[in-house]
Design a protein around this motif. Structure first.
Motif, mmCIF file in Angstrom:
data_model
loop_
_atom_site.group_PDB
_atom_site.id
_atom_site.type_symbol
_atom_site.label_atom_id
_atom_site.label_comp_id
_atom_site.label_asym_id
_atom_site.label_seq_id
_atom_site.Cartn_x
_atom_site.Cartn_y
_atom_site.Cartn_z
ATOM 1 N N HIS A 1 -25.129 -79.137 -38.756
ATOM 2 C CA HIS A 1 -25.915 -79.114 -40.128
ATOM 3 C C HIS A 1 -25.511 -80.369 -40.838
ATOM 4 O O HIS A 1 -26.464 -81.114 -40.944
ATOM 5 C CB HIS A 1 -25.814 -77.977 -40.660
ATOM 6 C CG HIS A 1 -26.746 -77.925 -41.912
ATOM 7 N ND1 HIS A 1 -28.072 -77.851 -42.010
ATOM 8 C CD2 HIS A 1 -26.442 -78.106 -43.350
ATOM 9 C CE1 HIS A 1 -28.378 -77.951 -43.175
ATOM 10 N NE2 HIS A 1 -27.665 -78.407 -43.845
ATOM 11 N N ARG B 1 -29.321 -72.457 -47.054
ATOM 12 C CA ARG B 1 -29.042 -73.844 -47.044
ATOM 13 C C ARG B 1 -29.657 -74.485 -48.068
ATOM 14 O O ARG B 1 -28.719 -75.558 -48.607
ATOM 15 C CB ARG B 1 -29.674 -74.404 -45.858
ATOM 16 C CG ARG B 1 -28.741 -73.884 -44.315
ATOM 17 C CD ARG B 1 -27.822 -75.167 -43.960
ATOM 18 N NE ARG B 1 -26.549 -74.780 -43.835
ATOM 19 C CZ ARG B 1 -25.890 -74.572 -42.484
ATOM 20 N NH1 ARG B 1 -26.871 -74.474 -41.556
ATOM 21 N NH2 ARG B 1 -24.746 -74.309 -42.487
ATOM 22 N N GLU C 1 -33.510 -76.434 -40.648
ATOM 23 C CA GLU C 1 -32.624 -76.224 -41.820
ATOM 24 C C GLU C 1 -32.165 -77.687 -42.507
ATOM 25 O O GLU C 1 -32.346 -77.575 -43.767
ATOM 26 C CB GLU C 1 -31.285 -75.570 -41.526
ATOM 27 C CG GLU C 1 -31.274 -74.180 -41.329
ATOM 28 C CD GLU C 1 -30.323 -73.393 -40.477
ATOM 29 O OE1 GLU C 1 -29.123 -73.902 -40.621
ATOM 30 O OE2 GLU C 1 -30.496 -72.577 -39.856
ATOM 31 N N ARG D 1 -31.770 -67.906 -43.827
ATOM 32 C CA ARG D 1 -30.720 -69.011 -43.582
ATOM 33 C C ARG D 1 -31.261 -70.495 -44.147
ATOM 34 O O ARG D 1 -30.543 -71.070 -44.936
ATOM 35 C CB ARG D 1 -30.454 -69.174 -41.936
ATOM 36 C CG ARG D 1 -29.581 -68.067 -41.462
ATOM 37 C CD ARG D 1 -29.244 -68.527 -39.896
ATOM 38 N NE ARG D 1 -28.533 -69.813 -39.719
ATOM 39 C CZ ARG D 1 -27.239 -70.092 -40.351
ATOM 40 N NH1 ARG D 1 -26.782 -69.234 -40.736
ATOM 41 N NH2 ARG D 1 -26.929 -71.328 -40.121
#
Lengths: 265, 265
Positions: free
Chosen positions: B33, A76, B73, A72
């Motif tokens: 995000h 990203r 992330e 992941r």
DNA sequence: CTCCTTGCATACGTCAGATTTATTGCTATA
DNA sequence: TATAGCAATAAATCTGACGTATGCAAGGAG
């Protein structure tokens, strides 16, 4: 599991044994993230993963033998580079090359390692041809006396290295000279551009694409640029740099005319 | 928990109520995000998080009210942009502005929303000044007949819109014209650059930095560029574009000389 | 006193499982 | 035919745990 999946074999660690093509610039103990990122980035930029192809996180996790978290995070990053686009219920889709952030140093490295090498080289050289004369002109306005002196000194050292036939040293000084000009231009974007160009120059060396042999005229032009900048003569600095760029462009042109089809080494 | 932490308040959703400065371009339902990424990116590019400052994943997760996955992330993306550098046992450190990928569209947006706005504007305009004349010259060599015709047509429409005083339409056509020139140059990096410039132009409009009023000379220069490209006259195309760029540069100069200190609206 | 080695605490790196949510494609109905 | 509702799916997010490199300091040797 996820539908018909997609033939993964292209991503295995084959590196087709054509020899020096991909010694995997990423060290083995560089961390899983860096390893997977490099694998996927290379696969995408090389075209092995065609635009429109769909990847699935769970599949990638299995095939790369890492956890979903790692995948992941990698996706990203790739998404922020414009290489992929991940949507719910659909998966992660490879985006067309026109969407890529071709100014991202990482993307440039991947493309230099791919068959697109020549295209990448040409684009950057053309960009450089456009920017550096302008940078020289700006540097003539903005360079501090110290910066200007350094430039004159660098040009002198280049002359010495060229006369001595010290090729490695000449390349180093050449890169340093252009970096200094772009630095003195006072434009942060020009400086970053230089880092990309340096990437290409060292990459060019790494891929043995072009030996750099200095000649009399080039040395003189570098000295002219330095002197013009020191004397705040923007026009002369620009013109001299144009000559340097013309020569660099000619050298490059001989490359991408000689290497007919891409994929050749 | 993690040591003395760092005074976080600067990152709260204050958006100092100076008015239009930051309506948070990221929609509320854009996903966690995107939200956190925008928050941190803005804080870093605005200088609220000074280079050298250290962040901790767990703290960020608490303060942003999201899980560590989301924060991780985000940090990975910020690291790929050169904004931060995360190391074991140390934490995540803000890197100096000279390390940022100033060509990343996202970074450009963040900087346009910050006090660096003028610097960003100047850098991009100078870059544009360097690139577009070269692009026009290349386009004169490489443009297809259709592309050249389109350019002539666009110049004509710009003339009409300028005469009619239709400012919005003129801006749209202006952007389209330059995009088409860069497209016809056949250099992918030039095209990407145009996207950055468009970012700036619309941003300029968004921040009400500069009304674009077309004048007679500019219109003529655009027509000259189009005609020269159609006739494969690289030198004339380059020269006409240089004139356009000189005017754009003058307009910009009036901006960043007028707005003395940054932070003003 | 200086330099090097050694051990420890720390914050990131990685993993696995569970749950939520948005989106797509299908289906049934008006 | 068009539209609204439904079900399937894969990403999005959260959580708790353990592994691991590394900066720092204590301690010993020279």
């Amino acid at each position: 599991m996820q539908g018909g999946s997609w033939n993964w074999y292209v991503l295995s660690v084959v590196t087709p044994s054509t020899g020096e093509a991909a010694p995997s610039l990423v060290a083995a103990q560089a961390g899983l993230h860096a390893r997977v990122l490099d694998e996927l980035g290379t696969a995408i930029c090389s075209g092995q993963l065609a635009p429109g192809s769909v990847l699935y996180i769970d599949d990638l996790a299995d095939q790369c033998a890492v956890s979903r978290s790692v995948v992941r995070e990698v996706l990203r990053v790739l998404a922020s580079m414009g290489l992929v686009d991940t949507r719910r219920r659909v998966g992660t889709q490879i985006r067309p090359a026109s969407d890529w952030n071709v100014f991202d140093p990482q993307v440039i490295r991947w493309r230099l390692a791919s068959a697109d090498r020549i295209v990448q080289l040409r684009s950057l050289t053309e960009l450089r041809t456009a920017v550096e004369p302008q940078a020289a002109a700006l540097a003539a306005e903005r360079a501090t006396p110290d910066e200007a002196s350094d430039l004159v000194g660098l040009a002198a050292k280049m002359w010495a290295a060229g006369k001595a036939g010290n090729e490695a040293e000449f390349l180093r000084l050449d890169i340093e000279f252009h970096r200094q000009v772009l630095l003195s231009s006072g434009n942060e974007m020009f400086v970053k551009l230089q880092e990309l160009v340096a990437e290409v120059l060292t990459g060019r060396h790494h891929y043995a694409l072009m030996p750099h042999y200095p000649d009399e005229h080039a040395l003189q032009h570098h000295a002219d640029v330095a002197q013009a900048i020191q004397r705040h003569d923007g026009e002369r600095a620009r013109d001299a740099m144009v000559h340097i760029m013309e020569q660099a462009m000619n050298e490059m042109r001989s490359i991408w005319e000689r290497t007919g089809v891409p994929g050749r080494d």
